[in-house]
Design a protein around this motif. Structure first.
Motif, PDB file in Angstrom:
ATOM      1  N   LYS A 293       0.833  -1.196   0.000  1.00 23.86           N
ATOM      2  CA  LYS A 293       0.000   0.000   0.000  1.00 23.86           C
ATOM      3  C   LYS A 293       0.875   1.256   0.000  1.00 23.86           C
ATOM      4  N   ASN A 294       1.951   1.242   0.788  1.00 25.85           N
ATOM      5  CA  ASN A 294       2.871   2.379   0.821  1.00 25.85           C
ATOM      6  C   ASN A 294       3.600   2.545  -0.507  1.00 25.85           C
ATOM      7  N   LEU A 295       4.008   1.427  -1.108  1.00 31.34           N
ATOM      8  CA  LEU A 295       4.707   1.485  -2.398  1.00 31.34           C
ATOM      9  C   LEU A 295       3.778   1.999  -3.495  1.00 31.34           C
ATOM     10  N   ILE A 296       2.495   1.680  -3.377  1.00 24.06           N
ATOM     11  CA  ILE A 296       1.514   2.194  -4.344  1.00 24.06           C
ATOM     12  C   ILE A 296       1.380   3.705  -4.191  1.00 24.06           C
ATOM     13  N   SER A 297       1.340   4.196  -2.939  1.00 23.43           N
ATOM     14  CA  SER A 297       1.213   5.640  -2.709  1.00 23.43           C
ATOM     15  C   SER A 297       2.449   6.391  -3.201  1.00 23.43           C
ATOM     16  N   LEU A 298       3.592   5.715  -3.210  1.00 25.44           N
ATOM     17  CA  LEU A 298       4.829   6.324  -3.720  1.00 25.44           C
ATOM     18  C   LEU A 298       4.907   6.295  -5.246  1.00 25.44           C
ATOM     19  N   GLY A 299       3.978   5.584  -5.884  1.00 25.72           N
ATOM     20  CA  GLY A 299       3.994   5.495  -7.339  1.00 25.72           C
ATOM     21  C   GLY A 299       4.987   4.491  -7.873  1.00 25.72           C
TER      22      GLY A 299
ATOM     23  N   ILE B 227       4.667   0.944  -7.195  1.00 24.81           N
ATOM     24  CA  ILE B 227       3.945  -0.303  -7.465  1.00 24.81           C
ATOM     25  C   ILE B 227       2.514   0.038  -7.861  1.00 24.81           C
ATOM     26  N   ARG B 228       1.945  -0.763  -8.748  1.00 27.10           N
ATOM     27  CA  ARG B 228       0.550  -0.586  -9.150  1.00 27.10           C
ATOM     28  C   ARG B 228      -0.201  -1.904  -8.987  1.00 27.10           C
ATOM     29  N   LYS B 229      -1.400  -1.823  -8.442  1.00 30.11           N
ATOM     30  CA  LYS B 229      -2.248  -3.007  -8.326  1.00 30.11           C
ATOM     31  C   LYS B 229      -3.126  -3.074  -9.565  1.00 30.11           C
ATOM     32  N   GLU B 230      -3.085  -4.204 -10.249  1.00 25.82           N
ATOM     33  CA  GLU B 230      -3.872  -4.381 -11.466  1.00 25.82           C
ATOM     34  C   GLU B 230      -4.921  -5.466 -11.261  1.00 25.82           C
ATOM     35  N   THR B 231      -6.106  -5.202 -11.758  1.00 21.21           N
ATOM     36  CA  THR B 231      -7.202  -6.166 -11.720  1.00 21.21           C
ATOM     37  C   THR B 231      -7.715  -6.319 -13.144  1.00 21.21           C
TER      38      THR B 231
ATOM     39  N   LYS C 258      -7.958 -12.274  -8.657  1.00 21.24           N
ATOM     40  CA  LYS C 258      -7.070 -12.258  -9.826  1.00 21.24           C
ATOM     41  C   LYS C 258      -6.122 -11.062  -9.821  1.00 21.24           C
ATOM     42  N   SER C 259      -6.289 -10.150  -8.864  1.00 26.37           N
ATOM     43  CA  SER C 259      -5.459  -8.941  -8.816  1.00 26.37           C
ATOM     44  C   SER C 259      -3.979  -9.288  -8.709  1.00 26.37           C
ATOM     45  N   ILE C 260      -3.182  -8.506  -9.385  1.00 19.16           N
ATOM     46  CA  ILE C 260      -1.728  -8.705  -9.350  1.00 19.16           C
ATOM     47  C   ILE C 260      -1.046  -7.373  -9.056  1.00 19.16           C
ATOM     48  N   TYR C 261       0.238  -7.434  -8.718  1.00 17.28           N
ATOM     49  CA  TYR C 261       1.025  -6.231  -8.457  1.00 17.28           C
ATOM     50  C   TYR C 261       2.151  -6.152  -9.480  1.00 17.28           C
TER      51      TYR C 261
END
Length: 468
Positions: free
Chosen positions: A276-282, A284-288, A298-301
């Motif tokens: 979640k922190n890495l996503i807020s930093l831009g 990592i992205r969570k993809e569905t 099925k969501s992936i990172y």
């Protein structure tokens, strides 16, 4: 040369022209160009610019005082105000009769040093805002601090801001504008390896080949980019080792939560919080899969920043030979994987192309969002994937396939896309085939027969993205 940020500058100018009190919060990852944006905006205007430093409250107060005195007197003067409140109150009074900008850059450093700074600002804003011509800008690179201590509901300054801007890396078009000598193909490759962060792009030299740029930066132990991902994590998070392990796991193909947990040896609850922190930093992205809820199993990172994705994909596994100065050998190991690596980069470039068409009224499908889809084909019972799709309504959608290859794309690729689009019940479809190297005659003829297909070569993508 200042490039891009037209929307951000226009938004700041609108605030400035209002003539009344304005309070803008600017935040974004390090190296993304926030200070350059502020510097460009205040050029030629009455402004006090102060950058917080990672030091004591006294040192920050002294620095702020010097900047205020210099603006007020036109000369550099020593000495300091008795407190931050006295200094800031003086600025508010200066702004009673004339438009004045107070830009506090790296605000988190100053606010951490002086715990009462946020409350002092709150007090003075509430006291003076109705009759003030001050434009206050608070800027910070610590994303978590700005979101939790400036923008959040419980923060002292909540409800006072009149605008906020999260500054993101450049898109492909502005990245291209940074270089005049790279070939069209090399511009895509540079975007793939350096991303759109201005500070990283400055490390690239368009007088050299892409190969030489990679050797001089990512494969050079003395280069600032060689240790940049790890250094940035150390600045942004408290436990960089685990964050580093998570990004390494994702780069190595561990895309699901359970896989990441297994690879890192950390519990899924811990991995979830760190992701979640890495996503807020831009980073990592969570993809569905398109059309499914974000809670889908099925969501992936995936790694969301090109420079980080390139670095974690190629540098760690070659770190031993890079440390010994064998950049030639390291590049020989990297080069065979570059074309495959560029596949997802090209998909992102094509998404930016589609958004440009939509925003200029030229898209055949007025989609609401774009995404990737993957799942099981019920007929073949095999995994199928669609690079990009977007829905206009329950009857209309577009489907896209992107090929970054050195040979022309053939009709069989188009037929596969047509077949996969049939997995969805849309009565009206438009297919896009994007290709680095153009299309075979057979593909062009097949597209003509179907009538609802757009064949777009990379050079045409580039032309549209760079058009005004």
């Amino acid at each position: 040369m200042f490039i891009g940020r037209k929307r951000e500058l226009a938004a700041l100018e609108r605030l400035y022209e209002s003539g009344k009190f304005e309070f803008a919060v600017i935040y974004g990852r390090r190296r993304v160009g926030k200070t350059s944006l502020i510097t460009r905006f205040i050029e030629g205007k009455n402004a006090v610019y102060f950058m917080g430093v990672e030091s004591s409250a006294m040192q920050n107060l002294e620095n702020l005082s010097v900047n205020i005195f210099e603006y007020a007197t036109g000369e550099r003067a020593e000495g300091a105000f008795s407190s931050f409140q006295a200094a800031l109150e003086y600025v508010f009074r200066l702004a009673e009769k004339e438009r004045l900008i107070l830009a506090i850059d790296e605000y988190p450093y100053a606010a951490r040093a002086s715990k009462s700074l946020a409350s002092t600002l709150q007090l003075l804003i509430d006291r003076y805002k109705d009759g003030s011509k001050l434009m206050l800008i608070l800027c910070g690179s610590s994303m978590s601090y700005m979101e939790d201590n400036v923008l959040a509901y419980k923060a002292p300054l909540y409800g006072r801001r009149t605008a906020q801007m999260k500054i993101l890396p450049f898109g492909f078009a502005d990245t291209c504008r940074c270089f005049t000598r790279f070939s069209d193909t090399d511009k895509a490759l540079i975007y793939g390896v350096a991303g759109g962060t201005p500070q990283y792009l400055l490390q690239m030299d368009d007088r050299l080949s892409v190969e030489e740029n990679i050797k001089n930066t990512f494969l050079n132990p003395s280069s600032s980019l060689f240790e940049e991902p790890e250094n940035l994590l150390k600045q942004e998070v408290r436990e960089p080792a685990l964050y580093n392990a998570i990004i390494t796991a994702v780069a190595g193909g561990a895309s699901r939560m359970a896989e990441i947990s297994t690879k890192t040896g950390a519990e899924t609850s811990i991995c979830s919080a760190y992701l979640k922190n890495l996503i807020s930093l831009g980073l990592i992205r969570k993809e569905t899969p398109y059309g499914e809820k974000s809670s889908s199993r099925k969501s992936i990172y995936v790694i969301d920043d090109n420079m980080f994705r390139f670095w974690y994909r190629f540098v760690p596994e070659n770190s031993s030979i890079i440390a010994r100065g064998a950049s030639e050998l390291a590049y020989k190991r990297i080069e065979p994987g570059l074309s495959d690596y560029m596949g997802s980069v090209f998909e992102e470039i094509c998404r930016q192309y589609l958004w440009k068409l939509l925003l200029t009224g030229k898209s055949p499908v007025e989609f609401r969002e774009l995404g990737r889809w993957w799942g099981t084909d019920p007929l073949t019972r095999k995994q199928a994937e669609i690079d990009i799709m977007g829905e206009q309504d329950k009857d209309t959608a577009l489907f896209c396939e992107c090929k970054w290859r050195n040979e022309k794309t053939g009709a069989e690729v188009l037929d596969t896309l047509l077949e996969r689009s049939g997995l969805f019940r849309y009565s009206r479809k438009h297919l896009y085939l994007f290709s680095k190297s153009g299309f075979t005659k057979g593909c062009e003829e097949r597209a003509g027969e179907l009538g609802f297909v757009s064949l777009v070569a990379y050079l045409d993508v580039l032309k549209v993205l760079l058009s005004d």
